[in-house]
Design a protein around this motif. Structure first.
Motif, PDB file in Angstrom:
ATOM      1  N   ASN A  12      34.463  40.847  41.144  1.00  0.00           N
ATOM      2  CA  ASN A  12      33.396  39.904  41.900  1.00  0.00           C
ATOM      3  C   ASN A  12      33.043  40.058  43.196  1.00  0.00           C
ATOM      4  OD1 ASN A  12      34.861  37.913  42.473  1.00  0.00           O
ATOM      5  ND2 ASN A  12      34.507  36.711  40.391  1.00  0.00           N
ATOM      6  N   LEU A  13      32.306  39.032  43.772  1.00  0.00           N
ATOM      7  CA  LEU A  13      32.119  39.031  45.201  1.00  0.00           C
ATOM      8  C   LEU A  13      33.450  38.563  45.866  1.00  0.00           C
ATOM      9  CD1 LEU A  13      28.331  37.716  45.440  1.00  0.00           C
ATOM     10  CD2 LEU A  13      29.251  40.257  45.739  1.00  0.00           C
ATOM     11  N   GLN A  14      34.214  37.799  45.001  1.00  0.00           N
ATOM     12  CA  GLN A  14      35.366  37.117  45.811  1.00  0.00           C
ATOM     13  C   GLN A  14      36.610  37.951  45.510  1.00  0.00           C
ATOM     14  OE1 GLN A  14      33.564  35.118  43.768  1.00  0.00           O
ATOM     15  NE2 GLN A  14      32.348  34.498  45.407  1.00  0.00           N
ATOM     16  N   GLU A  15      36.678  38.834  44.599  1.00  0.00           N
ATOM     17  CA  GLU A  15      37.782  39.496  44.282  1.00  0.00           C
ATOM     18  C   GLU A  15      37.594  40.931  43.636  1.00  0.00           C
ATOM     19  OE1 GLU A  15      41.613  38.183  41.830  1.00  0.00           O
ATOM     20  OE2 GLU A  15      40.101  36.661  41.950  1.00  0.00           O
ATOM     21  N   LYS A  16      38.097  41.735  44.100  1.00  0.00           N
ATOM     22  CA  LYS A  16      38.063  43.334  43.629  1.00  0.00           C
ATOM     23  C   LYS A  16      39.607  43.617  43.150  1.00  0.00           C
ATOM     24  CE  LYS A  16      34.751  44.330  46.429  1.00  0.00           C
ATOM     25  NZ  LYS A  16      33.788  43.069  45.946  1.00  0.00           N
ATOM     26  N   ASN A  17      39.495  44.622  42.166  1.00  0.00           N
ATOM     27  CA  ASN A  17      40.620  45.259  41.372  1.00  0.00           C
ATOM     28  C   ASN A  17      41.378  44.202  40.460  1.00  0.00           C
ATOM     29  OD1 ASN A  17      40.801  47.782  42.801  1.00  0.00           O
ATOM     30  ND2 ASN A  17      41.474  46.866  44.561  1.00  0.00           N
ATOM     31  N   MET A  18      40.656  43.478  39.788  1.00  0.00           N
ATOM     32  CA  MET A  18      40.899  42.681  38.906  1.00  0.00           C
ATOM     33  C   MET A  18      41.332  43.377  37.515  1.00  0.00           C
ATOM     34  SD  MET A  18      38.822  39.056  38.929  1.00  0.00           S
ATOM     35  CE  MET A  18      37.063  39.620  39.281  1.00  0.00           C
ATOM     36  N   PHE A  20      42.005  43.004  33.153  1.00  0.00           N
ATOM     37  CA  PHE A  20      41.516  42.024  32.182  1.00  0.00           C
ATOM     38  C   PHE A  20      42.023  40.784  31.991  1.00  0.00           C
ATOM     39  CE2 PHE A  20      40.569  40.189  28.045  1.00  0.00           C
ATOM     40  CZ  PHE A  20      39.247  40.059  28.018  1.00  0.00           C
ATOM     41  N   GLU A  21      43.376  40.788  32.251  1.00  0.00           N
ATOM     42  CA  GLU A  21      44.249  39.609  32.252  1.00  0.00           C
ATOM     43  C   GLU A  21      43.844  38.700  33.301  1.00  0.00           C
ATOM     44  OE1 GLU A  21      46.238  38.549  30.007  1.00  0.00           O
ATOM     45  OE2 GLU A  21      45.791  40.224  28.837  1.00  0.00           O
ATOM     46  N   ASP A  22      43.692  39.118  34.489  1.00  0.00           N
ATOM     47  CA  ASP A  22      43.046  38.427  35.904  1.00  0.00           C
ATOM     48  C   ASP A  22      41.780  37.667  35.246  1.00  0.00           C
ATOM     49  OD1 ASP A  22      45.309  39.456  37.213  1.00  0.00           O
ATOM     50  OD2 ASP A  22      44.009  40.861  38.012  1.00  0.00           O
ATOM     51  N   VAL A  23      40.890  38.527  34.464  1.00  0.00           N
ATOM     52  CA  VAL A  23      39.770  37.930  34.300  1.00  0.00           C
ATOM     53  C   VAL A  23      39.639  36.740  33.507  1.00  0.00           C
ATOM     54  CG1 VAL A  23      37.547  38.357  32.874  1.00  0.00           C
ATOM     55  CG2 VAL A  23      38.174  40.080  34.669  1.00  0.00           C
ATOM     56  N   PHE A  24      40.475  37.001  32.558  1.00  0.00           N
ATOM     57  CA  PHE A  24      40.862  36.099  31.258  1.00  0.00           C
ATOM     58  C   PHE A  24      41.657  35.077  31.788  1.00  0.00           C
ATOM     59  CE2 PHE A  24      43.392  34.203  27.824  1.00  0.00           C
ATOM     60  CZ  PHE A  24      42.290  33.839  27.074  1.00  0.00           C
TER      61      PHE A  24
END
Length: 177
Positions: A12-18, A20-24
């Motif tokens: 997203n605009l704040q974070e790259k390279n997430m 799925f665990e990061d998203v969750f």
């Protein structure tokens, strides 16, 4: 899915390279900040045909009614022009289904457990699949509505089509250009 597809990490605009665990983890954190609320976890995909590829963007949005959102996208690049509408809509849905399936029963339970103490105060959690198709007479995609809606329902997600499919038609769409 074919090996020739290029899957980018979530971002997203704040974070790259997430992952799925990061998203969750972000979704859990977002809901935990205010567990009294009406939450909609929404997944939707849009695509755009470019001259030598087709770009698919899947948006994942956790929306707290009246209080804002946390959102991210995943981009997949298919190395050809996909000009057949049914094939493209079907693949959009496949990418949505793929992400929805990452929210295992265990993960969904974890999210529901956040609001559970507050359900008698009106807290809710629903999961929606936004499909970038419409049922209007002038809409070229209307003949696919029943098929695609049935696919979403079969995986336990509430389907939304245009004009209610804003995650697919607006959020994801912004990133396909």
């Amino acid at each position: 899915m074919g090996n020739s597809f290029r899957y980018d990490p979530f971002q997203n605009l704040q974070e790259k390279n997430m992952s799925f665990e990061d998203v969750f983890d972000h979704i859990v954190h977002y809901m935990s900040l205010n567990p009294k609320g009406n939450y909609r976890l929404i997944v939707g995909t849009d695509s755009q045909v470019h001259k030598d590829c087709t770009v698919f963007i899947t948006g994942i949005v956790i929306l707290q009614e009246g209080h804002g959102v946390w959102a991210c996208i995943r981009r997949v690049i298919v190395p050809r022009k996909m000009l057949h509408l049914h094939e493209r809509i079907s693949l959009e849905l496949s990418f949505t289904e793929e992400i929805v399936s990452m929210f295992s029963e265990e993960k969904k339970k974890q999210l529901i457990d956040i609001i559970l103490p507050f359900i008698y105060d009106g807290s809710t959690f629903t999961m929606e699949g936004h499909i970038d198709i419409g049922a209007g007479k002038r809409n070229k995609t209307r003949e696919f509505v029943q098929e695609m809606v049935a696919r979403m329902e079969s995986i336990g997600v509430e389907p939304k089509i245009k004009p209610d499919a804003f995650v697919a038609s607006h959020y994801a769409n912004r990133y396909t250009r």
